[in-house]
Design a protein around this motif. Sequence first.
Motif, PDB file in Angstrom:
ATOM      1  N   PRO A 113       4.658 -26.831  12.085  1.00 39.78           N
ATOM      2  CA  PRO A 113       5.444 -26.967  10.861  1.00 39.78           C
ATOM      3  C   PRO A 113       6.664 -27.855  11.097  1.00 39.78           C
ATOM      4  O   PRO A 113       7.269 -27.804  12.174  1.00 39.78           O
ATOM      5  N   CYS A 118      10.566 -27.310   5.334  1.00 46.07           N
ATOM      6  CA  CYS A 118       9.980 -26.053   4.861  1.00 46.07           C
ATOM      7  C   CYS A 118      11.079 -25.191   4.247  1.00 46.07           C
ATOM      8  O   CYS A 118      12.183 -25.130   4.808  1.00 46.07           O
ATOM      9  N   GLN A 143      -0.048 -26.254   1.504  1.00 45.30           N
ATOM     10  CA  GLN A 143       1.346 -26.639   1.780  1.00 45.30           C
ATOM     11  C   GLN A 143       2.295 -25.876   0.874  1.00 45.30           C
ATOM     12  O   GLN A 143       3.508 -25.980   1.008  1.00 45.30           O
ATOM     13  N   GLU A 144       1.739 -25.099  -0.038  1.00 48.92           N
ATOM     14  CA  GLU A 144       2.605 -24.378  -0.958  1.00 48.92           C
ATOM     15  C   GLU A 144       1.916 -23.086  -1.377  1.00 48.92           C
ATOM     16  O   GLU A 144       0.743 -23.115  -1.737  1.00 48.92           O
ATOM     17  N   ARG A 275       7.244 -23.402   0.615  1.00 51.99           N
ATOM     18  CA  ARG A 275       6.766 -24.778   0.761  1.00 51.99           C
ATOM     19  C   ARG A 275       6.755 -25.126   2.242  1.00 51.99           C
ATOM     20  O   ARG A 275       7.729 -24.868   2.938  1.00 51.99           O
ATOM     21  N   ARG A 277       5.584 -28.027   5.365  1.00 54.04           N
ATOM     22  CA  ARG A 277       5.131 -29.372   5.762  1.00 54.04           C
ATOM     23  C   ARG A 277       4.713 -29.298   7.227  1.00 54.04           C
ATOM     24  O   ARG A 277       5.335 -28.567   8.003  1.00 54.04           O
TER      25      ARG A 277
END
Length: 513
Positions: A113, A118, A143-144, A275, A277
């Motif tokens: 991550p 995030c 991703q969410e 969220r 990433r």
Amino acid sequence: MYYVQSICRKSLRFLVAIVASAGLFSSQSSAQYSPLSPPPADLQQGFDSINVEQSQEWLGILAGPKFEGRGTGQPGFIKAAHWVAGKLAEFGLEPMGDNGTYFQMLPMKRRLPVLEECYVTGPGDLRIEAKGNMGFDRFTDQQEITGDVVFVNFSGENTQLAEDVQLRDKIVVYVDDEKAASSAPFQLARQRPLAAIRVISGRPVSSPQLVREGGRTRSTSVSGTMTQEAARKLVEGLGGKADWLNKPEKESVEIHDTFSPAGAESPISQQITLRMRFQEELAAAPNVIAWLEGSDPNLKHEYVVIGSHLDHLGNSRGQVYPGADDNGSGSTAVLNIAKAFATNSTRPKRSVLFIWFAAEEMGLVGSRHYCNNPTKPLEDMMCMFNIDMVGRNEESKDETSEENEGHIHLVGSQKGDNDIHEIVLKANESVGFEFELDQEGVWNRSDQINFYNAAHVPVSFLFDGFHPDYHKPSDQIEKINFKKLVSAAKLYYLAVNLAAEHGRFKPNPENEK
Ligand SMILES: [Zn+2]
């Protein structure tokens, strides 16, 4: 993997036969049970090279702190793979991996991550940055994720979530005390929440997750950690009470939320969005492969495979799983067998391929990759012998470890051509195991299954059964039964030799024309 029930399920017929023959021929060295006959004279040299001392030394390294539980994609596994390759070079065995090396690389990626990107958002201006506040050790491809939040507080060793609790598709933020810490994550995982976030007092850390190139993660929900401060901000931001995060007075499981009527003065939709990433990088995860060429110029293109997985659970959330039995014992046994073949002056007519698989714990990934990308033609493979856990006595609430001394499970050897089963029984005349044939439940739970399905060859899987330290940090070398490990290596050394003489087997029933 499954457990088997008490002795009544054992094939008494089988047991009786073996007991009758025990002690007919006293063992040659201490590391053996009650063999009926000495090994063939032309294999004695190799047979005797397999011993407890080197096994203790090698397993001490494989299950030692330096290799940190040999997690695929982790530095500890790479070190272990290089160490095994070093031994194979020492034995003088030929590399049979990629490009003349001992390594066959699996196309794996490490996913991490990007914490700076995030965060959690919620009602009003509720926002919590992940950096410094959260850590993740399992994540999905999404991703969410958005969902209702449920706060769970576990206290005490035997406290269980009530039957009627429904946490599916919820975002669970939970607190647990030391007693509850080992069971809470498993109880929550069974509920299939969108996420399970543990509130901790320390600094949250993230662990990388391994995925197959182009593959999806195997996780169905996110798991991670959150600081107490961030958790307090979350509970208050949702209109809940900060004391929901405090240790309950008595041992119990307390559940709080702000969306069901009972939970709040004014029930409001309190969904939050997490969220995430990720960044991806290549992860080196090799199978380790070596070759012993056969002595017969016309038959040496045909070969017998002997394998064991080298990986284990590694370092997970800061906890190392040494995997002394699973599968340090099998990897050590196959290393003994490799040395025995290299040592013995008589070579089998056909060749032998030795493989230490990566990523077995991730779903038999290494052996599947080998069968899809063989470094020797699959059609020249005669059969496959697999070893996974041969260093302990089976032990359960129905069976003591003592009553399983000298016992070992033979799995799958009667699925294909029964000759492979007979070969193992023949080899056992020089070793003296008492075989149990009642663990077919694990038939598809180790690497032999890929060879049976992809190479269509008969297989034989040696497995010591389950014990209380299975997949626990307590699976340590101090508990290893080296007599069993060495006997397993001696058994398969003879069996591989016999199979290399036997040659082609009848096709598996599934593949008969
Ligand atoms: Zn295993």
